[in-house]
Write an enzyme that holds these catalytic residues in place. Structure first.
Site, mmCIF file in Angstrom:
data_model
loop_
_atom_site.group_PDB
_atom_site.id
_atom_site.type_symbol
_atom_site.label_atom_id
_atom_site.label_comp_id
_atom_site.label_asym_id
_atom_site.label_seq_id
_atom_site.Cartn_x
_atom_site.Cartn_y
_atom_site.Cartn_z
ATOM 1 N N SER A 8 0.501 -0.958 0.186
ATOM 2 C CA SER A 8 0.764 0.194 -0.016
ATOM 3 C C SER A 8 0.998 1.291 -0.422
ATOM 4 O O SER A 8 1.753 1.360 0.923
ATOM 5 C CB SER A 8 -0.612 0.179 1.177
ATOM 6 O OG SER A 8 -1.251 0.969 1.394
ATOM 7 N N SER B 295 4.561 4.129 2.860
ATOM 8 C CA SER B 295 3.982 2.338 2.264
ATOM 9 C C SER B 295 3.332 1.755 3.404
ATOM 10 O O SER B 295 4.904 1.458 4.666
ATOM 11 C CB SER B 295 4.733 2.860 1.317
ATOM 12 O OG SER B 295 4.867 1.013 0.535
ATOM 13 N N LYS B 296 3.348 0.323 3.507
ATOM 14 C CA LYS B 296 3.569 -0.271 4.603
ATOM 15 C C LYS B 296 2.799 -1.667 3.178
ATOM 16 O O LYS B 296 2.476 -1.761 2.705
ATOM 17 C CB LYS B 296 2.676 -0.686 4.938
ATOM 18 C CG LYS B 296 2.947 -1.836 6.141
ATOM 19 C CD LYS B 296 3.900 -0.989 6.674
ATOM 20 C CE LYS B 296 4.286 -1.925 8.234
ATOM 21 N NZ LYS B 296 5.363 -0.982 8.889
ATOM 22 N N GLY B 297 3.997 -3.216 3.559
ATOM 23 C CA GLY B 297 3.442 -4.294 2.741
ATOM 24 C C GLY B 297 2.993 -5.590 3.607
ATOM 25 O O GLY B 297 3.737 -5.043 5.219
ATOM 26 N N ASP C 120 9.438 -5.986 9.968
ATOM 27 C CA ASP C 120 8.362 -5.516 10.096
ATOM 28 C C ASP C 120 7.988 -7.181 10.630
ATOM 29 O O ASP C 120 9.067 -8.343 10.756
ATOM 30 C CB ASP C 120 6.822 -5.150 9.680
ATOM 31 C CG ASP C 120 6.462 -4.289 10.819
ATOM 32 O OD1 ASP C 120 6.336 -3.490 11.002
ATOM 33 O OD2 ASP C 120 4.572 -4.649 11.177
#
Ligand code: NAD
Length: 476
Positions: free
Chosen positions: A61, A106-108, A149
């Protein structure tokens, strides 16, 4: 984790954003532009494992591209979903702005339980996920730079970096496509400990401001403070270890997935970590009392509660029973919007996630810069610094002996003074400076305005103002 009837994680972040935005003078439309998530890519891919094709669902995202590259970790967990990834991406935007790391957010995430697959299988899964993201520029040194993460670490980041290099054989900056790599694969000293170290630096800075500590009914420094930690993973372990070993804090409880360990005299963090490594659980650890219902230990009386596991663990269902005076959100989103309100009314002070766990992205920023400059920090100046210090020490010693003054420099002073800064020292110094400066910018807003009730709103105001300024300078 949140009780039903509470907003989702993303809604919770938006509601917290709104509390700050209503106190700001943002032009119509700009507020909405900053709040919304720009895009979320969902991928479903198959990997042949154990004789059959397994399908995995993953997300990347991008919340805000006001600065590029965008930055944010990749999480491996069965509960990963679009809402969660978007909430985490939004937090990354605000976090980067708050600590002045020049990135968008952002992040995944990948729906996978890393404990169910062996190393070779996880490598296949990671490389395939990375392939899907790389070919869409959702992993790229100039556009989108992931990091570890929950459920991922150095190993996964090294696989991602290698996958990128294989697909971009002439890209000289390939290593900068991901951070959190092991030092031998282009990583930086101090990245693994960075988020926990940042939590330590954040708490030290908080206790430097006696007025702030007094608002949490606390005084003195970290020595002797009773801390309950949830999650002994990367963030929780390092934070608990540093706070107990360096600052003399007492870790009175460690809460893990399968129960909690309690000892009011203080748990030995390193021993507990080794026990979990060996046995895969906190159960059976002989030096503490075991509590089956781990989550109930969040309600234990303590000075500081340090949730470092996952979001939504403090919710409307338990917030009223929390007895900590100060909560430092080492995890992202551990307190729901509803719980935040209850805790504020109770007078519990909260150091918000976007600040508290920003140590990770700060050192990731240093790693990215190192990769782009192709030289380790300290390589040029370390020995020059040492020679200059040596000159001074020799001159002092010469003066002392020539004039018969009888001065001698203490050995440990000499040792420390003569040591030039290596990469780890520089990284810690840069991190400390970042955490102090960011706290002061939040605090300034918190105390200079009557309408700013808490540090979270202050943090959002600082972050949103900076994002807004970038948009304005682009003519938006
Ligand atoms: P991790 O996977 O290394 O550790 C998480 C730990 O929490 C594990 O020990 C796990 O067993 C435990 N845990 C999971 N669910 C739990 C539960 N319900 N109750 C108690 N314990 C539970 O993950 P991490 O990298 O330490 O990340 C933890 C949190 O910190 C996440 O919210 C993450 O987004 C945030 N964070 C991590 C980083 C980083 O650099 N790794 C940076 C910023 C924020």
């Amino acid at each position: 984790m949140a009780t039903t009837g509470e907003p989702s994680f993303r809604q919770s972040v938006d509601l917290m954003f709104n509390r700050a935005a209503r106190l700001m003078d943002l032009s119509p439309g700009l507020e909405e532009k900053i709040r919304v998530c720009n895009s979320t890519y969902t991928v479903r891919f198959g990997v042949r494992l154990r004789g059959k094709i397994e399908t995995f669902v993953g997300y990347r995202s991008v919340h805000s591209e006001h600065m590029e590259p965008v930055k944010g970790g990749i999480r491996y967990d069965m509960a990963v979903n679009q809402d969660e990834v978007e909430a985490l991406a939004a937090l990354m935007t605000y976090k980067c702005a708050l600590v002045e790391a020049p990135f968008g957010g952002s992040k995944g995430g990948l729906c996978v339980d890393p404990r169910q697959w062996d190393e070779h299988e996880l490598e296949q899964i990671t490389r395939r996920f990375a392939y899907e993201l790389i070919k869409r520029d959702l992993i790229h040194p100039a556009q989108n730079v992931p990091a570890p993460d929950m459920g991922t670490g150095e190993r996964e980041m090294a696989w991602i970096a290698d996958q990128f290099a294989r697909m971009n054989t002439t890209e000289i900056n390939a290593k900068a496509c991901v951070t959190g790599k092991p030092p031998h694969a282009g990583g930086i000293q101090g990245r693994v400990e960075a988020t926990g170290r940042g939590v330590q630096f954040a708490l030290r800075e908080f206790f430097r401001h006696k007025d702030d500590a007094a608002l949490a009914r606390l005084s003195g420094d970290l020595g002797g403070k009773r801390i309950v930690v949830q999650g002994l993973g990367n963030v929780g372990y390092h934070a608990a270890k540093f706070l107990s070993e360096d600052d003399g804090a007492v870790i009175t409880a460690i809460i893990e997935r399968d129960g909690a360990l309690v000892d009011d005299k203080g748990l030995k963090v390193e021993e507990v970590r080794q026990w979990i490594r060996k046995h895969g659980t906190v159960k059976g650890y002989p030096e503490a009392t075991f509590v089956e219902d781990g989550a109930s230990v969040l309600e234990k009386d303590c000075d500081i509660l340090l949730p470092a596991a996952m979001e939504g663990v403090i919710h409307k269902g338990n917030a009223d029973r929390i007895r900590a005076r100060l909560i430092i959100e080492a995890a992202n989103g551990p307190i729901t919007f509803g719980a935040d309100e209850i805790l504020r009314k109770k007078g519990v002070l909260i150091i918000p996630d976007m600040y508290a766990n920003a140590g990770g992205v700060t050192v990731s920023y240093f790693e990215w810069v190192k990769n782009l400059s192709h030289i380790r920090f300290g390589r040029m100046q370390r020995r020059a610094e040492e020679s200059r210090s040596r000159l001074l020490v020799e001159e002092l010693e010469r003066l002392s002996s020539d004039k018969g003054l009888g001065w001698t420099l203490a050995t440990d002073f000499k040792e420390k003074f003569l040591q030039g800064s290596d990469e780890l020292m520089l990284v810690r110094s840069g991190l400390d400076d970042t955490m102090r400066t960011a706290y002061q910018s939040m605090r300034e807003v918190w105390h200079s305005r009557n309408d700013v009730e808490d540090l979270r709103v202050a943090a959002y105001i600082v972050a949103i103002s900076r994002v807004a300024a970038t948009y304005r300078s682009k003519g938006l």
